[in-house]
Scaffold this motif. Sequence first.
Motif, PDB file in Angstrom:
ATOM      1  N   ASP A 647      31.657  36.047  35.640  1.00 46.59           N
ATOM      2  CA  ASP A 647      31.592  34.726  36.242  1.00 46.59           C
ATOM      3  C   ASP A 647      32.953  34.044  36.133  1.00 46.59           C
ATOM      4  N   ALA A 648      33.028  32.812  36.619  1.00 50.16           N
ATOM      5  CA  ALA A 648      34.319  32.117  36.654  1.00 50.16           C
ATOM      6  C   ALA A 648      34.903  31.965  35.262  1.00 50.16           C
ATOM      7  N   ALA A 649      34.054  31.633  34.268  1.00 51.72           N
ATOM      8  CA  ALA A 649      34.560  31.472  32.907  1.00 51.72           C
ATOM      9  C   ALA A 649      35.072  32.797  32.359  1.00 51.72           C
ATOM     10  N   GLY A 650      34.330  33.870  32.645  1.00 46.80           N
ATOM     11  CA  GLY A 650      34.769  35.193  32.193  1.00 46.80           C
ATOM     12  C   GLY A 650      36.065  35.615  32.848  1.00 46.80           C
ATOM     13  N   GLN A 651      36.210  35.286  34.128  1.00 47.73           N
ATOM     14  CA  GLN A 651      37.454  35.606  34.831  1.00 47.73           C
ATOM     15  C   GLN A 651      38.635  34.861  34.209  1.00 47.73           C
ATOM     16  N   ILE A 675      46.070  32.764  42.144  1.00 41.63           N
ATOM     17  CA  ILE A 675      45.315  33.950  41.754  1.00 41.63           C
ATOM     18  C   ILE A 675      43.815  33.678  41.859  1.00 41.63           C
ATOM     19  N   HIS A 676      43.370  32.526  41.378  1.00 43.60           N
ATOM     20  CA  HIS A 676      41.950  32.178  41.482  1.00 43.60           C
ATOM     21  C   HIS A 676      41.518  32.095  42.947  1.00 43.60           C
ATOM     22  N   LYS A 677      42.364  31.561  43.780  1.00 43.95           N
ATOM     23  CA  LYS A 677      42.041  31.465  45.198  1.00 43.95           C
ATOM     24  C   LYS A 677      41.867  32.857  45.807  1.00 43.95           C
ATOM     25  N   GLN A 678      42.769  33.769  45.411  1.00 48.97           N
ATOM     26  CA  GLN A 678      42.692  35.121  45.955  1.00 48.97           C
ATOM     27  C   GLN A 678      41.429  35.832  45.477  1.00 48.97           C
ATOM     28  N   ILE A 679      41.040  35.596  44.218  1.00 45.51           N
ATOM     29  CA  ILE A 679      39.833  36.218  43.683  1.00 45.51           C
ATOM     30  C   ILE A 679      38.601  35.799  44.481  1.00 45.51           C
ATOM     31  N   THR A 680      38.559  34.543  44.882  1.00 48.19           N
ATOM     32  CA  THR A 680      37.404  34.062  45.643  1.00 48.19           C
ATOM     33  C   THR A 680      37.393  34.619  47.061  1.00 48.19           C
ATOM     34  N   GLU A 681      38.570  34.962  47.587  1.00 47.97           N
ATOM     35  CA  GLU A 681      38.661  35.442  48.972  1.00 47.97           C
ATOM     36  C   GLU A 681      38.481  36.946  49.079  1.00 47.97           C
TER      37      GLU A 681
END
Length: 707
Positions: A647-651, A675-681
């Motif tokens: 999940d987001a916290a684990g990431q 990086i977070h943006k790329q992970i969601t995409e």
Amino acid sequence: MRRFLPILLALSVAAPACPQTQPSPKPSPKPTKPKAANPPKSAPLIPLTQQERAQQFLNRFTFGPRPGDLEKVIALTPEKWFEQQLNPASIPDAALDHRLADYTTLNLQPDQALQLFPDHFTIAITAEGKRPYPTDPLLLAMYEVQVYKLNKDIDSKKTNAKGQLIIPPPTDAEAAAQKKSDQDTAARIAGELFALPKNQRMAALIKLSVPERIAFTTYVAGDQKNLLLADFNPREREIFNGMAANIGAPHYIVDELSQAKILRAILSERQLQEVMDDFWFNHFNIFIGKDSDTWYTTSYERDAIRKHALGKFRDLLLATAQSPAMMVYLDNWLSIGPDSQANGVNPANPNSKKGNHGLNENYGREVMELHTVGVNGGYTQADVTALAAILTGWTVDRPNQGGPFQYDYKKHEPGPKQWLKRTISSEPVLPNASSAATQVGMKEGIEALTVLAADPHTAHFISYKLAQRFVADDPPPALVDRMAASYLATDGDIKAILRTLVQSPEFNSKKYFRNKVKTPMEFVASAFRTTATDPANPGALVNTLKTMGMPLYYALPPTGYYITADQWMNSTALVDRLNFAYSLTGSKFANQKFDSAHVLALGLMSQPASSPSPQMSETEKSNRAKFSEALLSAEIHNGTTNQPPPDAAGQDIALHVLEDTLIGNDVSAQTNQLIHKQITEIPTTNSTDTLNLLTALVMGSPEFQLR
């Protein structure tokens, strides 16, 4: 990689600003007006923390810290670690030695390497009977194949009186039939060889007819070939490759040297030696693609550069000057004194007629401009010409056959030379002089190079280059001056100069921390070292460096490759690097295995287990808490493909651990946001894919490009 383009462009914009650099140190111009009474003072340097100082040593004097290296250096102290590295012979390097054992040519002299992997000229004179075949059975088998291929090529080009080919080329059908026949032959031979014990296969192969050897080495199936080569010893593998090669195979010498270089950078425990070897080779650059430097470069790096990389600069300078590789690269072997015996002048005959030979000034110019005093070293064009005359006779014996450096007194320009406001001269050598007398003229060159090595301009220039490599693209002048003073006080002792550098307040300050951009070589090596990944395919890494604009040993100009940011930090470079990182972490790079979960685990295990010290910052305390949380998180730590994406916290926790493991410091908020943006995409279906993607993005971040 199209889906990575948005973050690549954003990261390239987010890349840390890099200082402008100058190509060579230039003295400050003399002021035309009095200086201001109270010049502004520079801000005081802020010292590094204990951890940052250890990181500084590892970032500058290795090709990237491995997991656990930081803790070892802190425990040992950076000073003691550095002293160990200054004495590489005392450091065992068994793992690297084992890998390098596969590369036979690394320990051969040039003529031996050329015999093992002959060029077209060597095969031609062997075919013509001007050079005997080798007596060694393995070499003989390879030469027979190469001569057969050459003669067949010559026969295919012969024409009759009408200009028609005597042997017409095969039709498409004939060529296809021959290929099918050769493939059947290769399959039959493979079956016969695999039925034999491993240690008898090469002996059986070289007993076959030459056409059968060619058919087999050309068409043996890929899986069978890989299995066969794996069971061969290194020398048998070389012979197989030589039989499989086209006419002339010296490129194998280049392949071995290049692969060995990247393996040394990644695997060697003697990291300072490897870094200094890389630095000095670049300083005394030669181009491996020029003529016979194809087979001279291996011994040049081994016997001239590596041997003297941590010694006295004068010894290093003389070793490079007496290397056939340098003589060939900068054409000094072609330089002939206008009044020399080689140009037809006989000192005993005043009526002798002078020929048309003359000086070649390439080496005389570059040894001053690039190797010693620098472009502002106070010499003139007349000094360049005079030094070229002084160095006549420094040549190569039989360069086409891998012969050694030679001093040929017949090529030496006689008489005194006015150079750098001094006179360099030696006694003239008469025809039929004794062998000892013929070496007198060589002393002129040794004297001149010794003068250059001791020149204060050289001390400053070399110190500038070292400070530029290890401190900043635009190094602090005060540090350069102190290093130059150490150079002069120790007769150019490279270890002493480096000690002055690492003990300086500049090297140990936050101003010069993580401010150097990695070259492609440094980036690729650090990607493997920081992730503890064993390089299974060094040949593929060599090709990757070529794609990134840094083909090993192929820097054409004598300046070598840039070591400053302006060459390597741009959006194109980041695209190439993130492409590589994504391919590597996804196990899509040349059958290279990669384990991102193992990288994460190594990062977690390398963290101190003791409670936070009172001196630890709030950020560091927060990080420690995150590490503890991650250790308890099976979702992150497991890394098996059947685990769902974290999940987001684990990431966040995984990303933080990876950043600390691969970079050693926090990245910018902008980089983390991207990086977070790329992970969601980019959707991932399991924890392994997520970790792979996170690892690739951290490797592609601007912060990972710095050391």
